[in-house]
Design an enzyme around this catalytic site. Sequence first.
Site, PDB file in Angstrom:
ATOM      1  N   ASP A 111       0.816  -1.217   0.000  1.00  0.00           N
ATOM      2  CA  ASP A 111       0.000   0.000   0.000  1.00  0.00           C
ATOM      3  C   ASP A 111       0.849   1.266   0.000  1.00  0.00           C
ATOM      4  O   ASP A 111       2.065   1.216   0.192  1.00  0.00           O
ATOM      5  CB  ASP A 111      -0.953  -0.003   1.209  1.00  0.00           C
ATOM      6  CG  ASP A 111      -0.254  -0.342   2.531  1.00  0.00           C
ATOM      7  OD1 ASP A 111       0.986  -0.372   2.567  1.00  0.00           O
ATOM      8  OD2 ASP A 111      -0.956  -0.578   3.526  1.00  0.00           O
TER       9      ASP A 111
ATOM     10  N   ASN B 276      -7.456  -2.307  14.457  1.00  0.00           N
ATOM     11  CA  ASN B 276      -8.822  -2.699  14.071  1.00  0.00           C
ATOM     12  C   ASN B 276      -8.809  -3.904  13.128  1.00  0.00           C
ATOM     13  O   ASN B 276      -9.777  -4.163  12.429  1.00  0.00           O
ATOM     14  CB  ASN B 276      -9.569  -1.515  13.439  1.00  0.00           C
ATOM     15  CG  ASN B 276      -8.902  -1.004  12.163  1.00  0.00           C
ATOM     16  OD1 ASN B 276      -7.942  -1.596  11.669  1.00  0.00           O
ATOM     17  ND2 ASN B 276      -9.409   0.095  11.632  1.00  0.00           N
TER      18      ASN B 276
ATOM     19  N   HIS C 289      -7.094  -4.321  10.424  1.00  0.00           N
ATOM     20  CA  HIS C 289      -6.915  -4.110   8.979  1.00  0.00           C
ATOM     21  C   HIS C 289      -5.616  -4.759   8.528  1.00  0.00           C
ATOM     22  O   HIS C 289      -4.669  -4.887   9.299  1.00  0.00           O
ATOM     23  CB  HIS C 289      -7.005  -2.634   8.586  1.00  0.00           C
ATOM     24  CG  HIS C 289      -5.854  -1.752   8.946  1.00  0.00           C
ATOM     25  ND1 HIS C 289      -6.030  -0.528   9.556  1.00  0.00           N
ATOM     26  CD2 HIS C 289      -4.518  -1.879   8.770  1.00  0.00           C
ATOM     27  CE1 HIS C 289      -4.861   0.044   9.732  1.00  0.00           C
ATOM     28  NE2 HIS C 289      -3.913  -0.753   9.271  1.00  0.00           N
TER      29      HIS C 289
ATOM     30  N   GLU D  95      -9.625  -1.630   5.466  1.00  0.00           N
ATOM     31  CA  GLU D  95     -10.278  -1.298   6.728  1.00  0.00           C
ATOM     32  C   GLU D  95     -11.519  -2.180   6.939  1.00  0.00           C
ATOM     33  O   GLU D  95     -12.038  -2.773   5.989  1.00  0.00           O
ATOM     34  CB  GLU D  95     -10.696   0.175   6.706  1.00  0.00           C
ATOM     35  CG  GLU D  95      -9.533   1.155   6.543  1.00  0.00           C
ATOM     36  CD  GLU D  95      -8.761   1.408   7.854  1.00  0.00           C
ATOM     37  OE1 GLU D  95      -8.760   0.528   8.736  1.00  0.00           O
ATOM     38  OE2 GLU D  95      -8.148   2.477   7.960  1.00  0.00           O
TER      39      GLU D  95
HETATM   40  C1  GLP Z   1      -0.540   0.716   8.620  1.00  0.00           C
HETATM   41  C2  GLP Z   1      -0.180  -0.161   7.420  1.00  0.00           C
HETATM   42  C3  GLP Z   1      -0.336  -1.622   7.727  1.00  0.00           C
HETATM   43  C4  GLP Z   1       0.294  -1.935   9.054  1.00  0.00           C
HETATM   44  C5  GLP Z   1      -0.400  -1.194  10.162  1.00  0.00           C
HETATM   45  C6  GLP Z   1       0.191  -1.443  11.536  1.00  0.00           C
HETATM   46  O1  GLP Z   1      -1.821   1.224   8.628  1.00  0.00           O
HETATM   47  N1  GLP Z   1      -0.919   0.159   6.241  1.00  0.00           N
HETATM   48  O2  GLP Z   1       0.236  -2.379   6.668  1.00  0.00           O
HETATM   49  O3  GLP Z   1       0.227  -3.315   9.305  1.00  0.00           O
HETATM   50  O4  GLP Z   1      -0.342   0.183   9.899  1.00  0.00           O
HETATM   51  O5  GLP Z   1       1.293  -0.623  11.758  1.00  0.00           O
HETATM   52  P1  GLP Z   1       2.373  -0.879  12.874  1.00  0.00           P
HETATM   53  O6  GLP Z   1       3.165  -2.052  12.417  1.00  0.00           O
HETATM   54  O7  GLP Z   1       3.213   0.372  12.916  1.00  0.00           O
HETATM   55  O8  GLP Z   1       1.651  -1.137  14.139  1.00  0.00           O
END
Ligand code: GLP
Length: 240
Positions: free
Chosen positions: A70, A135, A137, A142
């Site tokens: 993404d 959440n 995702h 989402e």
């Molecule tokens: C973002 C990314 C995800 C990631 C998530 C968790 O929103 N798009 O791919 O898994 O955050 O982030 P973190 O690893 O910093 O907790």
Amino acid sequence: MHSTESSNIKIEVVKNKEAGGKKAFEYIKEAVNEGAKVFGLATGSTPETLYQELRESDLDFSDKIAVNLDEYIGLEADHPQSYAYFMQEQLFDTKPFKETHIPDGMAPEEAEVERYNGILEKHPIDVQILGIGTNAHIGFNEPGTSFDTKTHKVKLTADTIQANKRYFESEEEVPKHAYSMGIDSIMAAEKIILMAYGKNKAEAIEKTVNGPVTEEVPASILQQHPDVVIIVDEEAASQL
Ligand code: GLP
């Protein structure tokens, strides 16, 4: 520990994020040895210890392809908070790949969605790395996203904007939209490695592993994938 009958999810509980990086690295190394060519990569703080292991390893990715999950819409690839920039810093500058792909956050929607789906069709993913949002995702899919989606434009939820604002100077600067590989694109990967660390991921992990498979919990679809490993630290595993 318990799991649902239909689920093929393998759970690896590790002490902390560092041990998680090492564990995930073992899986990547095994996949490389077995001939994996296309790696689906993720951003966020979770994969950082894995990328450190990869940077310090002697694994060679010069004939491999990276396809990222993404990207924020509206950020140039050289913006320090863009996922393109993150990947350069965390991995690609040290470990060159033959090709790296990431959605272009500056490109218009229709053309970009088509371009990225074309890349995914041309390069089916062997191993997909995932983090998870609080959440549940995955990528930027989402809650409420259809399980059938391929690459799409996403409106980020308030939760996600809150969680991701730590990287920006203010909440207003956090982009409100992103391009993300869809759930269908993620599920097409041969093997999926999801990592999660910390208490704030415990509920998402519990629902992902033991809850009903529902679009309200995007990661719950992984129960229907034939080859998933979830690497969690003790805190993230605390509700299992
Ligand atoms: C973002 C990314 C995800 C990631 C998530 C968790 O929103 N798009 O791919 O898994 O955050 O982030 P973190 O690893 O910093 O907790």
